[in-house]
Scaffold this motif. Structure first.
Motif, PDB file in Angstrom:
ATOM      1  N   GLU A 223       0.952  -1.144   0.043  1.00  0.00           N
ATOM      2  CA  GLU A 223      -0.273  -0.123   0.287  1.00  0.00           C
ATOM      3  C   GLU A 223       0.711   1.206   0.186  1.00  0.00           C
ATOM      4  O   GLU A 223       0.577   2.387  -1.020  1.00  0.00           O
ATOM      5  N   LEU A 224       1.902   1.402   0.917  1.00  0.00           N
ATOM      6  CA  LEU A 224       2.789   2.359   0.916  1.00  0.00           C
ATOM      7  C   LEU A 224       3.999   2.624  -0.464  1.00  0.00           C
ATOM      8  O   LEU A 224       3.834   3.950  -0.572  1.00  0.00           O
ATOM      9  N   SER A 225       3.773   1.534  -0.936  1.00  0.00           N
ATOM     10  CA  SER A 225       4.378   1.718  -2.488  1.00  0.00           C
ATOM     11  C   SER A 225       3.529   2.598  -3.688  1.00  0.00           C
ATOM     12  O   SER A 225       3.998   3.324  -4.038  1.00  0.00           O
ATOM     13  N   ARG A 226       2.610   2.183  -3.012  1.00  0.00           N
ATOM     14  CA  ARG A 226       1.556   2.288  -4.148  1.00  0.00           C
ATOM     15  C   ARG A 226       1.107   3.951  -3.891  1.00  0.00           C
ATOM     16  O   ARG A 226       1.276   4.829  -4.849  1.00  0.00           O
ATOM     17  N   TYR A 227       1.171   4.174  -2.639  1.00  0.00           N
ATOM     18  CA  TYR A 227       1.243   5.652  -2.875  1.00  0.00           C
ATOM     19  C   TYR A 227       1.985   6.874  -2.774  1.00  0.00           C
ATOM     20  O   TYR A 227       1.832   8.042  -3.194  1.00  0.00           O
ATOM     21  N   ARG A 228       3.063   5.815  -2.368  1.00  0.00           N
ATOM     22  CA  ARG A 228       4.625   6.270  -3.092  1.00  0.00           C
ATOM     23  C   ARG A 228       4.626   6.932  -4.404  1.00  0.00           C
ATOM     24  O   ARG A 228       4.678   8.471  -5.048  1.00  0.00           O
ATOM     25  N   SER A 229       4.512   6.213  -5.145  1.00  0.00           N
ATOM     26  CA  SER A 229       3.545   6.061  -6.663  1.00  0.00           C
ATOM     27  C   SER A 229       3.021   7.210  -6.974  1.00  0.00           C
ATOM     28  O   SER A 229       3.768   8.297  -7.676  1.00  0.00           O
ATOM     29  N   ASP A 230       2.178   7.635  -6.538  1.00  0.00           N
ATOM     30  CA  ASP A 230       1.316   8.257  -6.748  1.00  0.00           C
ATOM     31  C   ASP A 230       1.488   9.878  -6.632  1.00  0.00           C
ATOM     32  O   ASP A 230       1.429  11.079  -6.883  1.00  0.00           O
ATOM     33  N   PHE A 231       2.154   9.992  -5.326  1.00  0.00           N
ATOM     34  CA  PHE A 231       2.695  10.964  -4.318  1.00  0.00           C
ATOM     35  C   PHE A 231       4.106  11.422  -5.438  1.00  0.00           C
ATOM     36  O   PHE A 231       4.032  12.570  -5.885  1.00  0.00           O
ATOM     37  N   PHE A 232       4.830  10.721  -5.471  1.00  0.00           N
ATOM     38  CA  PHE A 232       5.981  10.960  -6.480  1.00  0.00           C
ATOM     39  C   PHE A 232       5.365  11.794  -8.311  1.00  0.00           C
ATOM     40  O   PHE A 232       5.811  12.481  -8.325  1.00  0.00           O
ATOM     41  N   GLY A 233       4.368  11.095  -8.362  1.00  0.00           N
ATOM     42  CA  GLY A 233       3.856  11.445 -10.483  1.00  0.00           C
ATOM     43  C   GLY A 233       3.152  12.693 -10.170  1.00  0.00           C
ATOM     44  O   GLY A 233       3.795  13.933 -10.684  1.00  0.00           O
ATOM     45  N   ARG A 234       2.148  13.060  -8.791  1.00  0.00           N
ATOM     46  CA  ARG A 234       1.716  14.045  -8.717  1.00  0.00           C
ATOM     47  C   ARG A 234       2.504  15.361  -8.263  1.00  0.00           C
ATOM     48  O   ARG A 234       2.479  16.679  -8.416  1.00  0.00           O
ATOM     49  N   LEU A 235       3.726  15.013  -7.673  1.00  0.00           N
ATOM     50  CA  LEU A 235       4.884  15.999  -7.244  1.00  0.00           C
ATOM     51  C   LEU A 235       5.548  15.992  -8.619  1.00  0.00           C
ATOM     52  O   LEU A 235       6.150  17.900  -8.440  1.00  0.00           O
ATOM     53  N   ARG A 236       6.010  15.649  -9.401  1.00  0.00           N
ATOM     54  CA  ARG A 236       6.660  15.699 -10.740  1.00  0.00           C
ATOM     55  C   ARG A 236       5.506  16.167 -11.945  1.00  0.00           C
ATOM     56  O   ARG A 236       6.092  17.296 -12.152  1.00  0.00           O
ATOM     57  N   ALA A 237       4.356  16.370 -11.662  1.00  0.00           N
ATOM     58  CA  ALA A 237       3.377  17.472 -12.266  1.00  0.00           C
ATOM     59  C   ALA A 237       3.672  18.249 -11.281  1.00  0.00           C
ATOM     60  O   ALA A 237       3.019  20.039 -12.261  1.00  0.00           O
TER      61      ALA A 237
ATOM     62  N   GLU B  66      17.207  15.196  -0.420  1.00  0.00           N
ATOM     63  CA  GLU B  66      16.946  14.039  -0.937  1.00  0.00           C
ATOM     64  C   GLU B  66      15.425  13.432  -0.725  1.00  0.00           C
ATOM     65  O   GLU B  66      15.494  13.949   0.931  1.00  0.00           O
ATOM     66  N   LEU B  67      14.117  14.013  -1.172  1.00  0.00           N
ATOM     67  CA  LEU B  67      12.926  13.341  -0.188  1.00  0.00           C
ATOM     68  C   LEU B  67      12.738  11.654  -0.746  1.00  0.00           C
ATOM     69  O   LEU B  67      12.247  11.151  -1.564  1.00  0.00           O
ATOM     70  N   LYS B  68      12.273  10.929   0.728  1.00  0.00           N
ATOM     71  CA  LYS B  68      12.263   9.730   0.458  1.00  0.00           C
ATOM     72  C   LYS B  68      10.797   9.087   1.283  1.00  0.00           C
ATOM     73  O   LYS B  68      10.516   9.507   2.260  1.00  0.00           O
ATOM     74  N   LEU B  69       9.664   8.715   0.952  1.00  0.00           N
ATOM     75  CA  LEU B  69       8.450   8.120   1.618  1.00  0.00           C
ATOM     76  C   LEU B  69       8.734   7.014   1.916  1.00  0.00           C
ATOM     77  O   LEU B  69       9.417   6.289   0.427  1.00  0.00           O
ATOM     78  N   THR B  70       8.987   6.773   3.681  1.00  0.00           N
ATOM     79  CA  THR B  70       9.133   5.497   3.537  1.00  0.00           C
ATOM     80  C   THR B  70       8.774   4.938   4.305  1.00  0.00           C
ATOM     81  O   THR B  70       7.985   6.104   5.493  1.00  0.00           O
ATOM     82  N   GLU B  71       8.420   3.733   4.844  1.00  0.00           N
ATOM     83  CA  GLU B  71       8.058   3.486   6.287  1.00  0.00           C
ATOM     84  C   GLU B  71       8.806   4.121   7.592  1.00  0.00           C
ATOM     85  O   GLU B  71      10.225   4.152   8.169  1.00  0.00           O
ATOM     86  N   ARG B  72       7.957   4.455   9.063  1.00  0.00           N
ATOM     87  CA  ARG B  72       8.866   4.483   9.861  1.00  0.00           C
ATOM     88  C   ARG B  72       9.439   3.498  10.985  1.00  0.00           C
ATOM     89  O   ARG B  72       9.363   2.330  11.092  1.00  0.00           O
TER      90      ARG B  72
END
Length: 343
Positions: free
Chosen positions: A192-206, A337-343
């Motif tokens: 689930e976190l990988s999916r949200y990470r992909s969506d977040f990076f795509g939104r941030l790139r846009a 560097e910004l990284k969306l990861t687990e705590r």
């Protein structure tokens, strides 16, 4: 004014409650694992004690079996001796009757007296042997009863040992099932976190557009340090604040989308080039990189991002992207560097 309106729009912060619930769940899982480990320990101690008792009873049974064998051998010898004495007694009595029935001669009285003495002696020996045989039979009976009692104890211990083995197997199965369920739950959270990470990076790139000083490297968003800071400084530039405003908006939307039970954070990593900094404010590149990461995190918090979702880290010059010693390599290595990861 805009900041206060933004905070009012966010509504009630449910995050502390979710954190408490998640902490309670983790404590419950840890408690269950502790109970299983403790039960396993005491079960092992119990099985070890029963094994020792089982070995002791087996040795006692072997000893009693040897004694029983000896008693049976003695009984056989006594029975043979009784039979021999009985035969001798019968022969002596026959001789006595023969002497009584025959004509009395000069030595008949002596022979008759000798025969009667022999009969009395044999009768006394026979009685003694019968008493010894009775004692041997009683001892054999006692030994048989002791062996039967020990065999019953042995059977009870074997049953208890089998029950302990079943408990041990059940406990192992429960632990394995719990571990498997935890692994499945963790794997689902990672997916689930990988999916949200992909969506977040795509939104941030846009949002950021195709800027040459912003790029994606693996699972990280990489900003050149010059986007946010002047050389050798950790104070944010106005241009950097604009970019962080966009990032804060994307993070706010991400916080509302990701379920609260997923333990995610945005890690901000500061990096410098290999050339040492020598200033009163920053004694090392490490201090500069950490200060820059903290500046970014503090600004995002001021823009409404939850502090629980942010981590600041400084790596100094020790994680270069380009090992060359050219100006282009130095520029690439000076980055955030910004990284969306687990705590």
């Amino acid at each position: 004014m805009a900041l206060s309106r933004f905070r009012r729009d966010r509504g009630v912060d449910y995050w502390p409650g979710f954190v408490d619930a998640l902490s309670t769940l983790l404590l419950g899982v840890i408690f269950l694992l502790t109970v299983f480990v403790t039960a396993q320990f005491f079960l092992s101690q119990e099985v070890a004690g029963k094994d020792t008792a089982l070995q002791r009873l087996t040795a006692q049974i072997a000893q009693l079996t040897d004694l029983l064998s000896l008693e049976k051998t003695g009984k056989t010898s006594l029975e043979e001796e009784v039979a021999r004495l009985t035969a001798s007694l019968a022969a002596a009595e026959g001789e006595r009757e023969r002497l009584r029935a025959g004509a009395p001669g000069p030595g008949a009285a002596d022979q008759l007296g000798a025969a009667q003495g022999r009969i009395a002696e044999l009768g006394s020996a026979l009685d003694s042997e019968k008493r010894a045989t009775a004692r041997a039979l009683a001892q054999v009976e006692i030994l048989n009863q002791q062996i039967a009692a020990l065999r019953r104890q042995l059977g009870a211990l074997e049953s208890a040992l089998e029950a302990s083995d079943r408990k041990d197997k059940d406990a192992q199965a429960r632990i394995a099932d719990l571990g498997q369920r935890l692994n499945v739950a963790l794997a689902q959270r990672v997916q689930e976190l990988s999916r949200y990470r992909s969506d977040f990076f795509g939104r941030l790139r846009a949002i950021l557009g195709n800027r040459p000083d912003v790029r994606i490297v693996g699972d990280r968003f990489v900003f050149q340090a010059e986007v946010f800071f002047d050389s050798g400084q950790a104070a944010l530039r106005p241009e950097g604040r604009i970019e962080l405003d966009k990032l804060a908006a994307a993070l706010g939307e991400l916080e509302r989308q990701i379920p609260p039970e997923i333990p995610w954070v945005l890690r901000v990593d500061g990096h410098t080039d290999i050339r040492p900094i020598a200033s009163p404010q920053f004694p090392s590149n490490w201090a500069l990189s950490a200060a820059r990461a903290i500046s970014v995190v503090q600004y995002l918090i001021a823009k409404g991002v939850s502090p629980q979702r942010l981590v600041a880290a400084g790596f100094g010059e020790y994680q270069p992207l380009d090992p060359e010693r050219t100006e282009e390599a130095f520029q690439r290595n000076r980055r955030l560097e910004l990284k969306l990861t687990e705590r």
